[in-house]
Write a protein that holds these residues in place. Structure first.
Motif, PDB file in Angstrom:
ATOM      1  N   GLU A 331      13.361  -6.226 -14.747  1.00  0.00           N
ATOM      2  CA  GLU A 331      12.836  -5.661 -13.503  1.00  0.00           C
ATOM      3  C   GLU A 331      11.314  -5.747 -13.453  1.00  0.00           C
ATOM      4  O   GLU A 331      10.625  -5.394 -14.403  1.00  0.00           O
ATOM      5  N   TYR A 332      10.795  -6.210 -12.309  1.00  0.00           N
ATOM      6  CA  TYR A 332       9.359  -6.235 -12.034  1.00  0.00           C
ATOM      7  C   TYR A 332       9.147  -5.550 -10.679  1.00  0.00           C
ATOM      8  O   TYR A 332       9.299  -6.184  -9.634  1.00  0.00           O
ATOM      9  N   PRO A 333       8.806  -4.276 -10.619  1.00  0.00           N
ATOM     10  CA  PRO A 333       8.618  -3.620  -9.318  1.00  0.00           C
ATOM     11  C   PRO A 333       7.385  -4.146  -8.597  1.00  0.00           C
ATOM     12  O   PRO A 333       6.444  -4.637  -9.237  1.00  0.00           O
ATOM     13  N   PRO A 334       7.355  -4.045  -7.274  1.00  0.00           N
ATOM     14  CA  PRO A 334       6.189  -4.511  -6.514  1.00  0.00           C
ATOM     15  C   PRO A 334       5.011  -3.550  -6.641  1.00  0.00           C
ATOM     16  O   PRO A 334       5.191  -2.357  -6.907  1.00  0.00           O
ATOM     17  N   MET A 335       3.821  -4.083  -6.451  1.00  0.00           N
ATOM     18  CA  MET A 335       2.603  -3.274  -6.552  1.00  0.00           C
ATOM     19  C   MET A 335       1.549  -3.847  -5.612  1.00  0.00           C
ATOM     20  O   MET A 335       1.445  -5.062  -5.439  1.00  0.00           O
ATOM     21  N   SER A 336       0.781  -2.944  -4.997  1.00  0.00           N
ATOM     22  CA  SER A 336      -0.392  -3.354  -4.234  1.00  0.00           C
ATOM     23  C   SER A 336      -1.642  -2.786  -4.878  1.00  0.00           C
ATOM     24  O   SER A 336      -1.663  -1.612  -5.283  1.00  0.00           O
ATOM     25  N   GLY A 423     -15.236   9.213   6.638  1.00  0.00           N
ATOM     26  CA  GLY A 423     -15.386   7.989   7.403  1.00  0.00           C
ATOM     27  C   GLY A 423     -14.453   6.890   6.932  1.00  0.00           C
ATOM     28  O   GLY A 423     -13.512   7.111   6.172  1.00  0.00           O
ATOM     29  N   GLU A 424     -14.751   5.667   7.376  1.00  0.00           N
ATOM     30  CA  GLU A 424     -13.917   4.506   7.080  1.00  0.00           C
ATOM     31  C   GLU A 424     -14.576   3.631   6.008  1.00  0.00           C
ATOM     32  O   GLU A 424     -15.807   3.627   5.871  1.00  0.00           O
ATOM     33  N   PRO A 425     -13.786   2.893   5.269  1.00  0.00           N
ATOM     34  CA  PRO A 425     -14.390   1.978   4.275  1.00  0.00           C
ATOM     35  C   PRO A 425     -15.120   0.837   4.976  1.00  0.00           C
ATOM     36  O   PRO A 425     -14.728   0.407   6.072  1.00  0.00           O
ATOM     37  N   ILE A 426     -16.174   0.348   4.355  1.00  0.00           N
ATOM     38  CA  ILE A 426     -16.885  -0.804   4.907  1.00  0.00           C
ATOM     39  C   ILE A 426     -16.404  -2.104   4.270  1.00  0.00           C
ATOM     40  O   ILE A 426     -16.833  -3.191   4.658  1.00  0.00           O
ATOM     41  N   PHE A 427     -15.520  -1.975   3.277  1.00  0.00           N
ATOM     42  CA  PHE A 427     -14.952  -3.146   2.599  1.00  0.00           C
ATOM     43  C   PHE A 427     -13.537  -2.801   2.157  1.00  0.00           C
ATOM     44  O   PHE A 427     -13.258  -1.691   1.722  1.00  0.00           O
ATOM     45  N   ALA A 428     -12.640  -3.781   2.298  1.00  0.00           N
ATOM     46  CA  ALA A 428     -11.268  -3.593   1.814  1.00  0.00           C
ATOM     47  C   ALA A 428     -10.715  -4.930   1.343  1.00  0.00           C
ATOM     48  O   ALA A 428     -10.831  -5.945   2.041  1.00  0.00           O
ATOM     49  N   LYS A 429     -10.146  -4.919   0.166  1.00  0.00           N
ATOM     50  CA  LYS A 429      -9.454  -6.093  -0.368  1.00  0.00           C
ATOM     51  C   LYS A 429      -8.072  -5.648  -0.829  1.00  0.00           C
ATOM     52  O   LYS A 429      -7.942  -4.829  -1.744  1.00  0.00           O
ATOM     53  N   HIS A 430      -7.040  -6.211  -0.190  1.00  0.00           N
ATOM     54  CA  HIS A 430      -5.653  -5.842  -0.483  1.00  0.00           C
ATOM     55  C   HIS A 430      -4.951  -7.025  -1.148  1.00  0.00           C
ATOM     56  O   HIS A 430      -4.917  -8.113  -0.588  1.00  0.00           O
ATOM     57  N   VAL A 431      -4.411  -6.797  -2.340  1.00  0.00           N
ATOM     58  CA  VAL A 431      -3.650  -7.827  -3.048  1.00  0.00           C
ATOM     59  C   VAL A 431      -2.257  -7.279  -3.312  1.00  0.00           C
ATOM     60  O   VAL A 431      -2.111  -6.199  -3.906  1.00  0.00           O
ATOM     61  N   TYR A 432      -1.254  -7.998  -2.851  1.00  0.00           N
ATOM     62  CA  TYR A 432       0.136  -7.577  -3.015  1.00  0.00           C
ATOM     63  C   TYR A 432       0.822  -8.424  -4.069  1.00  0.00           C
ATOM     64  O   TYR A 432       0.795  -9.658  -4.000  1.00  0.00           O
ATOM     65  N   TRP A 433       1.433  -7.762  -5.038  1.00  0.00           N
ATOM     66  CA  TRP A 433       2.187  -8.438  -6.085  1.00  0.00           C
ATOM     67  C   TRP A 433       3.671  -8.105  -5.905  1.00  0.00           C
ATOM     68  O   TRP A 433       4.093  -6.981  -6.182  1.00  0.00           O
ATOM     69  N   PRO A 434       4.478  -9.061  -5.407  1.00  0.00           N
ATOM     70  CA  PRO A 434       5.912  -8.782  -5.213  1.00  0.00           C
ATOM     71  C   PRO A 434       6.612  -8.386  -6.505  1.00  0.00           C
ATOM     72  O   PRO A 434       7.543  -7.584  -6.500  1.00  0.00           O
ATOM     73  N   ARG A 435       6.169  -8.972  -7.611  1.00  0.00           N
ATOM     74  CA  ARG A 435       6.687  -8.620  -8.935  1.00  0.00           C
ATOM     75  C   ARG A 435       5.478  -8.393  -9.830  1.00  0.00           C
ATOM     76  O   ARG A 435       4.773  -9.333 -10.167  1.00  0.00           O
ATOM     77  N   ALA A 436       5.256  -7.147 -10.231  1.00  0.00           N
ATOM     78  CA  ALA A 436       4.016  -6.811 -10.929  1.00  0.00           C
ATOM     79  C   ALA A 436       4.182  -6.741 -12.439  1.00  0.00           C
ATOM     80  O   ALA A 436       3.834  -7.691 -13.146  1.00  0.00           O
ATOM     81  N   ILE A 437       4.711  -5.652 -12.960  1.00  0.00           N
ATOM     82  CA  ILE A 437       4.726  -5.398 -14.402  1.00  0.00           C
ATOM     83  C   ILE A 437       6.169  -5.267 -14.885  1.00  0.00           C
ATOM     84  O   ILE A 437       6.945  -4.495 -14.311  1.00  0.00           O
ATOM     85  N   PRO A 438       6.570  -5.982 -15.926  1.00  0.00           N
ATOM     86  CA  PRO A 438       7.942  -5.874 -16.417  1.00  0.00           C
ATOM     87  C   PRO A 438       8.227  -4.474 -16.955  1.00  0.00           C
ATOM     88  O   PRO A 438       7.370  -3.847 -17.569  1.00  0.00           O
ATOM     89  N   GLN A 439       9.440  -4.007 -16.712  1.00  0.00           N
ATOM     90  CA  GLN A 439       9.835  -2.669 -17.128  1.00  0.00           C
ATOM     91  C   GLN A 439      10.662  -2.732 -18.408  1.00  0.00           C
ATOM     92  O   GLN A 439      11.736  -3.329 -18.427  1.00  0.00           O
ATOM     93  N   TYR A 440      10.146  -2.107 -19.457  1.00  0.00           N
ATOM     94  CA  TYR A 440      10.861  -2.041 -20.736  1.00  0.00           C
ATOM     95  C   TYR A 440      11.822  -0.849 -20.693  1.00  0.00           C
ATOM     96  O   TYR A 440      11.557   0.213 -21.232  1.00  0.00           O
TER      97      TYR A 440
END
Length: 495
Positions: A331-336, A423-440
């Motif tokens: 299993e690799y759950p998703p992560m942003s 207030g609001e952020p002046i910068f945003a970087k979003h990276v989506y990992w459909p499969r992030a970290i393996p689950q032991y």
């Protein structure tokens, strides 16, 4: 940051390349594959490194925008003697930046408030993070009986049994989210934290084990543990012992993978997925490339340094597929990962630490956040701060999949309440990992046994990666080094 050339090599499908003496195919150019290929090439082995995507480095990527530095994956790692030697070989010493020693505080959220996590025994008994009852429960840990069996056990079961539910809820649970983005009820103590698991087996209690080992347990930053396993007889293991450092690089983590990539010119094939793998007369045949432009190569050994699930998309012989089924279903759950930039005046919290972790009991959208611009320099323009938030994992996988605007909105609710963001952020970087970290997970030994059996029944095939020997950058570097040593010995024996 310089952009390295694309070294892909596409030839007509009819062209066949005979195997070279001492030739190895490494599949997957993440950090493990890059290190394995680098170490093999230094030994004089003819290496071809295949990568399905258009870039090397796997999850290690860095973006630079308007003075903000955003890491797509790991933000830092803990060094060991072999890692320090690798950095020296790549001539990266002047690019290394150590974590700010004044940012060593870790915050845990409890009842909507940030509490500093106690890092020493005296701090443990003075903290407001735990109740008096929880502190007394920790003192009784040496009196807790050991289990009658060495069978696998979940992290939650182990910690509740030895330290109580409050330590589980407000210490272990948030750190598990920071390391694995996982669930304490399903993760295996034996496989996720083998050193801690062994303390009870060898010494009868964690306290006695820590005393016997003089408290030198591996420490782990949020967003990834970094253990220092032995490196077999790989030459780098001869390096002198050194102080473990929490580091990154001036221009970010991609500096390391870029340097490895640059050292492998002529070896790396980008945009070149491996689709077919089979054994033929004591050698391995690797078929790789895009549809209509594939290339077959016969080699003496193959290193599979891909995520476990990649095996499912490959055409494998029956004897390989039989064991691969268990491995490819890890299993690799998703992560942003969401890096936000603010004017310093817009954040009331001092951000005087590594970051904050949020227990699942707090019912927040984010698993935790790194105070990136407090941890390392040049992560934000002067007068600004950068905060990297992590969303999803097994706790809330659906949140990781949300679009950027909705995700920013949800994260800001937490940051406003916890850190006093205005207030609001002046910068945003979003990276989506459909499969992030393996689950032991509990029962993970079956996966390891299947991987071992794949290698034993298929001489010259090696499996490496973060689903096997640890999820941190340091673990992956060690895995690449270990595999290179094993392959070199196999090639020597095979003549």
């Amino acid at each position: 940051m310089p952009v390295l050339a694309d070294h892909r090599d596409i030839v007509p499908p009819s062209e066949q390349t005979p195997g070279d003496h001492r030739s190895v195919a490494v599949v997957g150019a993440g950090i493990t594959g890059l290190v394995a290929a680098y170490a093999l090439r230094r030994r004089g082995v003819n290496v071809t490194l295949y990568e399905a995507s258009g870039h090397a480095g796997g999850a290690i990527r860095t973006s630079h925008t308007d003075g903000f530095l955003a890491e797509h994956g790991p933000n830092s790692f803990v060094t060991s003697a072999p890692v320090e030697a690798l950095i020296a070989q790549l001539d990266l010493q002047d690019d290394v930046v150590e974590a700010n020693p004044n940012a060593n505080r870790r915050y845990i959220v409890r009842n909507g408030m940030l509490q500093s996590f106690p890092m020493t025994p005296p701090a443990m008994f003075g903290t407001r993070l735990f109740s008096l009852k929880a502190k007394l429960r920790v003192l009784l840990e040496p009196l807790v009986r050991t289990r009658a069996t060495d069978a696998d056990e979940s992290v939650a079961s182990f910690v509740r049994r030895r330290l109580g539910h409050e330590v589980l809820d407000y210490a272990v649970d948030p750190f598990i989210s920071g390391i694995f983005a996982g669930d304490t009820e399903t993760l295996s103590m034996m496989h996720a934290f083998p050193r801690v698991f062994d303390l009870e087996r060898k010494y009868g209690s964690l306290s006695a084990g820590l005393m016997a080992t003089r408290g030198r347990m591996p420490t782990a930053p949020a967003n990834g543990p970094d253990s220092v396993p032995a490196l077999d007889d790989e030459p780098l293991s001869a390096a002198a012992p050194t102080r473990a450092r929490l580091i990154s690089f001036v221009d970010g983590m991609q500096t390391l993978t870029d340097a490895l990539e640059a050292s492998l010119v002529g070896t790396l094939r980008l945009g070149c997925p491996v689709r077919l793998l089979h054994r033929n007369e004591g050698h391995w045949v690797v078929d790789a490339g895009q549809d209509g432009a594939s290339r077959s190569r016969t080699v003496d050994a193959v290193v599979m340094a891909t995520p476990a699930h990649v095996l499912a998309a490959m055409e494998l012989p029956a004897e390989l597929r039989r064991h691969a089924t268990l491995v490819e279903h890890v299993e690799y759950p998703p992560m942003s990962a969401l890096t936000l930039g603010f004017e310093r005046a817009a954040v009331t919290h001092a951000l005087d630490g590594f970051g904050m972790l949020i227990p699942s009991k707090e019912k927040r959208s984010i698993l935790g956040a790194l105070f990136s611009s407090s941890l390392f320099p040049a992560r934000a323009p002067e007068g600004h701060v950068a905060i990297t938030c992590f969303v999803g994992g097994t706790r809330m996988p659906e949140r990781a999949r949300e679009d950027t605007d909705l995700l920013v909105e949800r994260v800001l609710i937490d940051l406003r309440q916890l850190l006093g963001v205005r207030g609001e952020p002046i910068f945003a970087k979003h990276v989506y990992w459909p499969r992030a970290i393996p689950q032991y997970t509990v029962g993970y030994q079956a996966v390891k046994d299947a991987a071992n059996e794949m290698e034993l029944s298929n001489p010259g095939l090696y499996l490496a990666g973060n689903y096997r020997n640890g999820v941190s950058v340091g673990d992956c570097v060690a895995s690449g080094q270990q595999i290179a040593g094993q392959v070199a010995r196999y090639l020597t024996r095979a003549g």
